[in-house]
Scaffold this motif. Structure first.
Motif, short mmCIF file in Angstrom:
data_model
loop_
_atom_site.label_atom_id
_atom_site.label_comp_id
_atom_site.label_asym_id
_atom_site.label_seq_id
_atom_site.Cartn_x
_atom_site.Cartn_y
_atom_site.Cartn_z
N THR A 249 0.85 -1.33 -0.10
CA THR A 249 0.02 -0.06 -0.07
C THR A 249 0.92 1.39 -0.01
OG1 THR A 249 -0.06 0.15 2.54
CG2 THR A 249 -1.84 -1.21 1.34
N GLY A 250 2.15 1.05 0.09
CA GLY A 250 2.93 2.48 0.18
C GLY A 250 4.23 2.33 1.05
N VAL A 251 4.79 3.45 1.19
CA VAL A 251 6.03 3.40 2.02
C VAL A 251 6.28 4.56 2.99
CG1 VAL A 251 7.27 4.57 0.16
CG2 VAL A 251 8.59 3.30 1.79
N SER A 252 6.41 4.32 3.84
CA SER A 252 6.72 5.55 4.78
C SER A 252 8.26 5.59 5.31
CB SER A 252 5.65 5.52 6.11
OG SER A 252 5.99 4.42 6.70
N GLY A 287 3.30 -8.70 5.77
CA GLY A 287 2.86 -7.67 6.83
C GLY A 287 4.02 -6.61 6.46
N ASP A 288 4.04 -5.55 7.38
CA ASP A 288 4.87 -4.30 7.09
C ASP A 288 6.27 -4.94 7.12
OD1 ASP A 288 2.71 -2.87 6.80
OD2 ASP A 288 2.85 -1.49 8.60
N LYS A 289 7.13 -4.39 6.33
CA LYS A 289 8.71 -4.85 6.50
C LYS A 289 9.42 -3.52 6.65
CE LYS A 289 12.14 -6.75 3.44
NZ LYS A 289 12.82 -7.59 2.36
N VAL A 290 10.28 -3.50 7.75
CA VAL A 290 11.06 -2.42 8.12
C VAL A 290 12.25 -2.65 7.74
CG1 VAL A 290 11.92 -0.89 9.87
CG2 VAL A 290 9.47 -1.92 10.03
N VAL A 291 13.16 -1.62 6.78
CA VAL A 291 14.44 -1.74 6.44
C VAL A 291 15.07 -0.55 6.87
CG1 VAL A 291 15.87 -1.56 4.56
CG2 VAL A 291 13.79 -3.09 4.49
N THR A 292 16.34 -0.60 7.68
CA THR A 292 17.07 0.35 7.88
C THR A 292 18.34 0.63 7.13
OG1 THR A 292 16.53 0.31 10.30
CG2 THR A 292 18.37 1.50 9.86
N VAL A 293 18.63 1.51 6.48
CA VAL A 293 20.00 1.77 5.43
C VAL A 293 20.65 2.82 6.03
CG1 VAL A 293 18.38 0.74 3.68
CG2 VAL A 293 18.58 3.24 3.98
N ASP A 294 21.94 2.81 5.50
CA ASP A 294 23.17 3.88 5.74
C ASP A 294 23.10 4.83 4.67
OD1 ASP A 294 24.89 5.35 5.97
OD2 ASP A 294 26.28 3.95 6.96
N ILE A 295 22.31 6.03 4.49
CA ILE A 295 22.10 6.77 3.52
C ILE A 295 23.34 6.86 2.63
CG2 ILE A 295 22.28 9.05 4.31
CD1 ILE A 295 19.28 7.63 1.98
N ARG A 296 24.66 6.77 3.33
CA ARG A 296 25.84 7.44 2.78
C ARG A 296 26.19 6.26 1.53
NH1 ARG A 296 29.12 7.41 8.01
NH2 ARG A 296 28.17 5.63 8.56
N GLU A 297 25.58 5.01 1.82
CA GLU A 297 25.83 3.84 0.49
C GLU A 297 25.38 4.25 -0.55
OE1 GLU A 297 24.82 0.35 1.86
OE2 GLU A 297 26.04 0.12 3.97
N ILE A 315 12.98 2.77 6.83
CA ILE A 315 12.05 2.63 5.83
C ILE A 315 10.85 1.63 6.06
CG2 ILE A 315 11.51 2.36 3.28
CD1 ILE A 315 14.60 3.37 2.99
N ARG A 316 9.73 2.04 6.21
CA ARG A 316 8.75 1.18 6.30
C ARG A 316 8.00 0.68 5.04
NH1 ARG A 316 6.13 -1.36 10.51
NH2 ARG A 316 7.35 -0.14 12.05
N LEU A 317 8.00 -0.31 4.64
CA LEU A 317 7.23 -1.02 3.50
C LEU A 317 5.73 -1.59 4.03
CD1 LEU A 317 9.88 -2.72 1.26
CD2 LEU A 317 9.23 -0.35 1.04
N GLN A 318 4.73 -0.74 3.56
CA GLN A 318 3.37 -1.18 4.10
C GLN A 318 2.73 -2.19 3.44
OE1 GLN A 318 1.73 2.75 4.29
NE2 GLN A 318 2.69 3.42 6.34
N VAL A 319 2.35 -3.33 3.95
CA VAL A 319 1.64 -4.42 3.52
C VAL A 319 0.46 -4.78 4.19
CG1 VAL A 319 1.67 -6.94 2.50
CG2 VAL A 319 3.77 -5.32 2.43
N GLU A 320 -0.89 -4.76 3.62
CA GLU A 320 -1.82 -5.01 4.46
C GLU A 320 -2.71 -6.25 3.60
OE1 GLU A 320 -4.48 -1.66 4.67
OE2 GLU A 320 -2.85 -0.08 5.07
N PRO A 321 -3.22 -7.12 4.67
CA PRO A 321 -4.32 -8.26 4.18
C PRO A 321 -5.54 -7.70 3.41
CG PRO A 321 -4.48 -7.97 6.40
CD PRO A 321 -3.38 -6.85 5.79
#
Length: 471
Positions: A249-252, A287-297, A315-321
């Motif tokens: 459904t989107g990204v936050s 379900g929602d997937k949370v990814v933490t990234v180092d922006i410098r890369e 970054i949270r990738l939003q997934v809903e049933p």
């Protein structure tokens, strides 16, 4: 007791004075020898013997010795510290004990000194291996740039120095650099400074005089660049397929942009920072997937984060049933395409159930018209035909299934099918029949339907028997 002390007080004072005069006369007449001492700095000779052997040395005791000598009383005023020289000769170092004898020389007025000795007469010399190690210089920039600017890179000349000294001292050094003080800078800064040694904790390290570098005499030149700050928006390339029955459904994100610095030529062509699909993959996610990234890369070459910015971004990738819902379509909710003006079309049954899938909150507001149901009747001959339905493309819903239905096609009254002969009828009968048949204002529409506001392609409820009287 008091009376005895003050009795004949004048005579007692006079006797003390006469005794001092007599002592002074005796001393000047006899000129006796007296022993005196002076603290003299200990000098080192032949240190190159150890240097050639790649050994560093250190005097275990203090760096001075006490020189003791005899001198006549009348010559005491001639004593000068520069009259003496105390030294050790490292070529005489005894390796087993590490001891060297102390030698004393009288440089001036040697005729007035006698019995000249040094204490201690022997000093201990500690030796250890000399280590040579190169270090890349780092710049410790303290302070901050002016508003709208950020401190950039530092160019050092030279950028590598060689440190030499006792292994016990060089081993304490973690890195070598310079310290630059920058306050409210809005332009580049140049200067010249000396070296600073640091330990493993980043604290300044004090080393003894036996440690030297190849930049001790020349020092270090530096240039500190100051860059403009630009805000770059974050963009996300999401890939992969979520688990069945779910929808992305989107990204936050913890923040939408990051302030960066760099040369004007590099920043002028940049507006976003793209987080690639390889990091944002949703394969099989339910379900929602949370990814933490180092922006410098993901910053292009020549671009850096502004000072004090946290490089980590969540970054949270939003997934809903998804849920399913059954909707009932009647003929006015369905568009018929390819109708011919001489035929009537009717769905059997007249109500068709359609099952759709989507997010609960979106399906709650979904109407039958939103489905955009469409049935193609082009080229259908009179009779019953199996029906097939198409729907509008939408990101809101997906049609899972629909109820089976048929399309009934009949000819309008007065139309002769191919291969048949029209029947004769009297005028009154034709007039009566025509009064029972509604002409279509548009293809596929009866007159009542047109008066009711139906459009081309719509189907009006009711059977042919209700609108047509056959001959």
């Amino acid at each position: 007791m008091k009376e005895r002390l003050i009795n004949n007080l004048g005579l007692k004072v006079l006797s003390v004075f006469l005794a001092f005069i007599i002592w002074l006369v005796v001393v000047n007449v006899s000129n006796p020898l007296v022993n005196r001492r002076r603290e003299v700095t200990l000098e080192i000779e032949n240190s190159e013997v150890l240097t050639a052997a790649r050994r560093a040395y250190k005097i275990s005791s203090k760096s001075t010795v006490t020189v003791s000598f005899d001198i006549h009383t009348r010559d005491e005023y001639k004593i000068q510290l520069s009259d003496f020289r105390a030294y050790i000769d490292l070529s005489e170092l005894y390796d087993v004990t590490g001891s060297v004898p102390v030698k004393v020389e009288v440089l001036h007025n040697d005729n007035i000194y006698s019995n000249v000795t040094a204490k201690p007469g022997v000093v201990r010399v500690e030796t250890e291996e000399i280590q040579t190690k190169p270090f890349e210089l780092v710049a410790d920039v303290q302070g901050a740039a002016a508003d709208g600017y950020a401190l950039g890179s530092v160019v050092l000349t030279p950028d590598v120095v060689t440190v030499e000294g006792p292994i016990s001292q060089v081993g304490l050094i973690n890195h070598v650099g310079i310290r630059i003080q920058a306050d409210a800078l809005s332009g580049d800064m140049e200067g010249h400074t000396g070296l600073v040694f640091y330990d493993a904790n980043g604290n300044e390290l004090e080393v003894d005089e036996r440690v030297s570098t190849d930049a001790d005499e020349t020092g270090i030149d530096y240039k500190l660049y100051v860059n403009k700050v630009k805000e770059l928006m974050l963009d996300f390339d999401v890939s992969g397929d979520v688990a069945p029955g779910c929808r992305y459904t989107g990204v936050s994100c913890s923040r939408r942009g990051v302030p960066v610095t760099g040369s004007r030529s590099v920043l002028s062509s940049l507006n976003t920072v793209m987080i690639p699909a390889s990091v944002l993959n949703l394969d099989g996610a339910s379900g929602d997937k949370v990814v933490t990234v180092d922006i410098r890369e993901y910053l292009p070459e020549g671009v850096e984060l502004a000072d004090s910015e946290d490089p980590m971004v969540e970054i949270r990738l939003q997934v809903e049933p998804m849920v399913t819902r059954t909707m009932e379509l009647i003929e006015r909710d369905i568009t018929l395409g390819g109708q011919e003006s001489d035929r009537y079309y009717r769905l059997v049954p007249s109500r068709v159930e359609v099952t759709v899938q989507g997010l609960s909150e979106e399906l709650d507001s979904l109407t039958e018209e939103d489905l955009g149901a469409f049935v193609n009747v082009e080229g259908l001959e009179p009779g019953l035909h199996p029906g097939s339905m198409a729907f509008s493309e939408s990101d809101i819903f997906t049609v899972v299934s629909w109820q089976e239905f048929q399309i009934e096609v009949t000819l309008r009254s007065g139309v002769v099918e191919a291969g048949t002969q029209p029947q004769e009828s009297t005028a009154p009968e034709e007039e009566s029949s025509s009064s029972q048949v509604y002409s279509a204002r548009e293809p596929g529409l009866t007159e009542p339907a047109a008066e009711a506001g139906a459009t081309s392609g719509s189907v009006v409820q009711g059977t042919q028997a209700e609108t047509v009287v056959s001959e």
